[in-house]
Design a protein around this motif. Structure first.
Motif, PDB file in Angstrom:
ATOM      1  N   THR A  76       0.591  -1.327  -0.065  1.00  0.00           N
ATOM      2  CA  THR A  76      -0.249   0.263   0.137  1.00  0.00           C
ATOM      3  C   THR A  76       1.071   1.618  -0.122  1.00  0.00           C
ATOM      4  O   THR A  76       0.938   2.104  -0.948  1.00  0.00           O
ATOM      5  N   GLU A  77       2.159   1.056   1.427  1.00  0.00           N
ATOM      6  CA  GLU A  77       2.859   2.630   0.371  1.00  0.00           C
ATOM      7  C   GLU A  77       3.542   2.527  -0.285  1.00  0.00           C
ATOM      8  O   GLU A  77       3.758   3.860  -0.986  1.00  0.00           O
ATOM      9  N   MET A  78       4.196   1.283  -1.015  1.00  0.00           N
ATOM     10  CA  MET A  78       4.646   1.462  -2.184  1.00  0.00           C
ATOM     11  C   MET A  78       3.702   2.333  -3.625  1.00  0.00           C
ATOM     12  O   MET A  78       4.645   3.000  -3.863  1.00  0.00           O
ATOM     13  N   VAL A  79       2.174   1.316  -3.371  1.00  0.00           N
ATOM     14  CA  VAL A  79       1.520   2.252  -4.265  1.00  0.00           C
ATOM     15  C   VAL A  79       1.893   3.774  -4.149  1.00  0.00           C
ATOM     16  O   VAL A  79       1.593   4.042  -5.127  1.00  0.00           O
ATOM     17  N   LYS A  80       1.245   4.275  -3.024  1.00  0.00           N
ATOM     18  CA  LYS A  80       1.250   5.576  -2.292  1.00  0.00           C
ATOM     19  C   LYS A  80       2.761   6.098  -2.892  1.00  0.00           C
ATOM     20  O   LYS A  80       1.970   7.513  -4.459  1.00  0.00           O
ATOM     21  N   ALA A  81       3.103   6.059  -3.126  1.00  0.00           N
ATOM     22  CA  ALA A  81       4.983   6.407  -3.353  1.00  0.00           C
ATOM     23  C   ALA A  81       5.109   6.711  -4.691  1.00  0.00           C
ATOM     24  O   ALA A  81       5.837   7.334  -5.732  1.00  0.00           O
ATOM     25  N   LYS A  82       5.059   5.284  -5.264  1.00  0.00           N
ATOM     26  CA  LYS A  82       5.013   5.228  -7.133  1.00  0.00           C
ATOM     27  C   LYS A  82       3.605   5.012  -7.654  1.00  0.00           C
ATOM     28  O   LYS A  82       3.601   4.536  -9.223  1.00  0.00           O
ATOM     29  N   ARG A  83       2.658   6.099  -7.532  1.00  0.00           N
ATOM     30  CA  ARG A  83       1.005   5.527  -8.264  1.00  0.00           C
ATOM     31  C   ARG A  83       1.621   6.632  -9.765  1.00  0.00           C
ATOM     32  O   ARG A  83       0.590   5.885 -10.665  1.00  0.00           O
ATOM     33  N   GLU A  84       2.422   7.922  -9.796  1.00  0.00           N
ATOM     34  CA  GLU A  84       2.052   7.849 -10.864  1.00  0.00           C
ATOM     35  C   GLU A  84       2.689   7.144 -11.927  1.00  0.00           C
ATOM     36  O   GLU A  84       2.109   6.868 -13.073  1.00  0.00           O
ATOM     37  N   TRP A  85       3.918   6.407 -11.670  1.00  0.00           N
ATOM     38  CA  TRP A  85       5.175   5.575 -11.535  1.00  0.00           C
ATOM     39  C   TRP A  85       3.852   4.021 -12.112  1.00  0.00           C
ATOM     40  O   TRP A  85       4.078   3.818 -13.655  1.00  0.00           O
ATOM     41  N   LEU A  86       3.408   3.594 -12.033  1.00  0.00           N
ATOM     42  CA  LEU A  86       2.518   3.186 -11.872  1.00  0.00           C
ATOM     43  C   LEU A  86       1.310   3.041 -13.013  1.00  0.00           C
ATOM     44  O   LEU A  86       0.999   2.074 -14.003  1.00  0.00           O
ATOM     45  N   GLU A  87       0.781   3.953 -12.873  1.00  0.00           N
ATOM     46  CA  GLU A  87      -0.370   4.492 -14.115  1.00  0.00           C
ATOM     47  C   GLU A  87       0.173   4.744 -14.926  1.00  0.00           C
ATOM     48  O   GLU A  87      -0.049   4.440 -16.266  1.00  0.00           O
ATOM     49  N   GLU A  88       1.811   4.947 -15.709  1.00  0.00           N
ATOM     50  CA  GLU A  88       2.428   5.463 -16.400  1.00  0.00           C
ATOM     51  C   GLU A  88       2.478   3.311 -17.447  1.00  0.00           C
ATOM     52  O   GLU A  88       2.538   3.329 -18.044  1.00  0.00           O
ATOM     53  N   ALA A  98      -1.962  -4.294 -18.563  1.00  0.00           N
ATOM     54  CA  ALA A  98      -1.224  -5.605 -17.178  1.00  0.00           C
ATOM     55  C   ALA A  98      -0.771  -5.318 -16.077  1.00  0.00           C
ATOM     56  O   ALA A  98      -0.060  -5.965 -16.182  1.00  0.00           O
ATOM     57  N   ILE A  99      -0.960  -5.102 -15.026  1.00  0.00           N
ATOM     58  CA  ILE A  99       0.170  -5.203 -13.802  1.00  0.00           C
ATOM     59  C   ILE A  99      -0.413  -6.459 -13.079  1.00  0.00           C
ATOM     60  O   ILE A  99      -1.192  -5.944 -12.199  1.00  0.00           O
ATOM     61  N   LEU A 100       0.974  -7.344 -12.905  1.00  0.00           N
ATOM     62  CA  LEU A 100       0.522  -8.585 -12.002  1.00  0.00           C
ATOM     63  C   LEU A 100       1.175  -8.001 -10.263  1.00  0.00           C
ATOM     64  O   LEU A 100       2.957  -8.084 -10.292  1.00  0.00           O
ATOM     65  N   PHE A 101       0.700  -8.320  -9.582  1.00  0.00           N
ATOM     66  CA  PHE A 101       1.984  -7.601  -8.592  1.00  0.00           C
ATOM     67  C   PHE A 101       1.674  -9.050  -7.369  1.00  0.00           C
ATOM     68  O   PHE A 101       1.290 -10.080  -7.511  1.00  0.00           O
ATOM     69  N   ARG A 102       3.349  -9.859  -6.842  1.00  0.00           N
ATOM     70  CA  ARG A 102       3.386 -11.009  -6.440  1.00  0.00           C
ATOM     71  C   ARG A 102       4.835 -11.365  -5.903  1.00  0.00           C
ATOM     72  O   ARG A 102       5.506 -10.440  -5.644  1.00  0.00           O
ATOM     73  N   GLY A 103       3.983 -11.573  -4.834  1.00  0.00           N
ATOM     74  CA  GLY A 103       5.216 -12.029  -3.783  1.00  0.00           C
ATOM     75  C   GLY A 103       4.853 -10.875  -2.918  1.00  0.00           C
ATOM     76  O   GLY A 103       5.916 -11.244  -1.204  1.00  0.00           O
ATOM     77  N   PHE A 104       3.692  -9.805  -2.618  1.00  0.00           N
ATOM     78  CA  PHE A 104       3.106  -9.748  -1.360  1.00  0.00           C
ATOM     79  C   PHE A 104       2.310 -10.473  -0.756  1.00  0.00           C
ATOM     80  O   PHE A 104       1.152 -10.839  -1.179  1.00  0.00           O
ATOM     81  N   ARG A 105       2.770  -9.912   0.638  1.00  0.00           N
ATOM     82  CA  ARG A 105       1.972 -11.288   1.529  1.00  0.00           C
ATOM     83  C   ARG A 105       0.130 -10.424   2.073  1.00  0.00           C
ATOM     84  O   ARG A 105       0.138  -9.854   2.956  1.00  0.00           O
ATOM     85  N   VAL A 106      -0.203 -10.595   1.230  1.00  0.00           N
ATOM     86  CA  VAL A 106      -1.704  -9.486   1.133  1.00  0.00           C
ATOM     87  C   VAL A 106      -2.471 -10.974   1.195  1.00  0.00           C
ATOM     88  O   VAL A 106      -2.678 -12.386   0.992  1.00  0.00           O
ATOM     89  N   ASP A 107      -3.039 -11.309   2.663  1.00  0.00           N
ATOM     90  CA  ASP A 107      -3.914 -11.844   3.367  1.00  0.00           C
ATOM     91  C   ASP A 107      -5.147 -11.996   3.097  1.00  0.00           C
ATOM     92  O   ASP A 107      -6.362 -12.992   3.586  1.00  0.00           O
ATOM     93  N   SER A 108      -5.855 -10.699   3.555  1.00  0.00           N
ATOM     94  CA  SER A 108      -7.601 -10.771   3.483  1.00  0.00           C
ATOM     95  C   SER A 108      -7.827  -9.891   3.316  1.00  0.00           C
ATOM     96  O   SER A 108      -7.355  -9.178   1.640  1.00  0.00           O
ATOM     97  N   ALA A 109      -9.408  -9.894   2.037  1.00  0.00           N
ATOM     98  CA  ALA A 109     -10.261  -9.106   1.693  1.00  0.00           C
ATOM     99  C   ALA A 109     -10.390  -7.287   2.183  1.00  0.00           C
ATOM    100  O   ALA A 109     -10.211  -6.922   1.204  1.00  0.00           O
ATOM    101  N   ASP A 110      -9.966  -6.818   3.284  1.00  0.00           N
ATOM    102  CA  ASP A 110      -9.650  -5.737   3.750  1.00  0.00           C
ATOM    103  C   ASP A 110      -7.997  -5.520   3.254  1.00  0.00           C
ATOM    104  O   ASP A 110      -8.313  -4.289   2.932  1.00  0.00           O
TER     105      ASP A 110
END
Length: 319
Positions: free
Chosen positions: A40-52, A59-71
């Motif tokens: 979440t913090e990396m997305v906020k910091a790199k938002r413009e870069w990610l949009e480009e 399509a972007i696949l974020f893999r290897g992050f420990r996202v564990d729940s719907a929340d």
């Protein structure tokens, strides 16, 4: 913290651009796990870069992050800053967290054909997120394909058919049951979908919210939606894309009835060529636990391959 560019075995290259683009957690010499908070913090910091990056790769696949729940997934989506859009469609879905729904409650052994999310609705979403909290033991891949490539390949194989389709458009059908049925792909009733039990009001709402749509009510309480004539090939996101399927949406024979705008049948060789183009150019994403997949819904079609339970893939849509 910086994303590390990764790869997956299934990815493809179109005109020198990888599809999808895979991003992994930062490299570390320590035994550090990167979870949803770090993502979440990396997305906020790199938002413009990610949009480009999304504009380039679709399509972007974020893999290897420990996202564990719907929340946690919902907070990752929120970090991008895009406006939330509530699901309005005929698939059986349930809200499980802020901004997060189940995908389709139909049994996982059913194939869901390639489509753009809510493509027959006037106000369709521009971004689509998927999150895997439980990978299936067998099958169940989410398949994605760039719609611009579909147009290009179909123009190469059947230029006369594509030209006729763009000239005359086509007519689509969808059949909605009398009552909700989670056992089928388009399982929501017309009363739930159009949020009324009054047939006249339902006709008015269909005309207001759906693209070139009329509705016919059947004696058994079901209803048939008829869309068109519509040109399935559109200019979106600065690209020519195949935005509406010509294969139908479900195994229901009424939903498979797609014709040219003048009522004439689509040639069977064109249907077969379309299926081949989709299957030859798609990427079947084999889910891993914690994966987050971001799609440009104007550019990328998605589908669900048959698989075995348990499979839990959640979705979030943005305007």
């Amino acid at each position: 913290m910086e994303f590390v560019e990764g790869t997956i075995e299934e990815e493809k290259i179109f005109e020198g651009v990888v599809f999808p683009k895979t991003l992994n957690p930062p490299k570390s010499n320590e035994d550090v796990e990167y979870g949803s908070t770090e993502l979440t913090e990396m997305v906020k910091a790199k938002r413009e870069w990610l949009e480009e990056l999304l504009r380039r790769h679709s399509a972007i696949l974020f893999r290897g992050f420990r996202v564990d729940s719907a929340d946690e997934f919902g907070r990752v989506v929120e970090a991008f800053g895009w406006e939330e859009m509530e699901y309005w469609g005929v698939a059986s879905r349930f809200k499980v967290a802020d901004r997060v729904h189940t995908t389709n409650e139909a049994p996982p052994d059913k194939f869901i054909t390639f489509h753009h999310e809510m493509s027959l609705i006037k106000d369709c979403p521009s971004k689509l997120f998927f999150f895997c909290s439980q990978p299936p033991p067998v099958g169940g891949e989410t398949s994605i394909v760039p719609s611009g490539v579909v147009v290009e390949k179909m123009e190469e194989r059947m230029p006369e058919f594509v030209a006729k389709l763009m000239e005359k458009g086509c007519v689509f059908g969808r059949s909605l049951p009398k009552g909700n049925d989670i056992g089928v792909i388009s399982g929501r009733s017309w009363k739930w979908f159009l949020q009324t039990e009054d047939q006249d009001e339902a006709k008015q709402r269909a005309a207001e919210k759906l693209r070139s749509c009329s509705i016919n009510f059947n004696q058994d309480g079901s209803a048939d939606l008829v869309f068109g004539p519509l040109n399935p090939i559109q200019e979106l996101g600065g690209k020519k894309v195949w935005f509406n399927t010509i294969l139908g949406y479900t195994s229901n024979e009424k939903d498979k009835k797609v014709t040219f705008g003048d009522g004439s049948a689509l040639p069977s060789e064109a249907i077969e060529a379309f299926k081949q183009v989709l299957n030859e150019n798609c990427v079947d994403v084999k889910w891993q636990k914690g994966d987050v997949l971001l799609l440009d819904n104007f550019i990328v079609q998605h589908a669900r391959r048959p698989g075995k339970p348990p499979r839990t893939v959640l979705v979030s849509i943005c305007k």
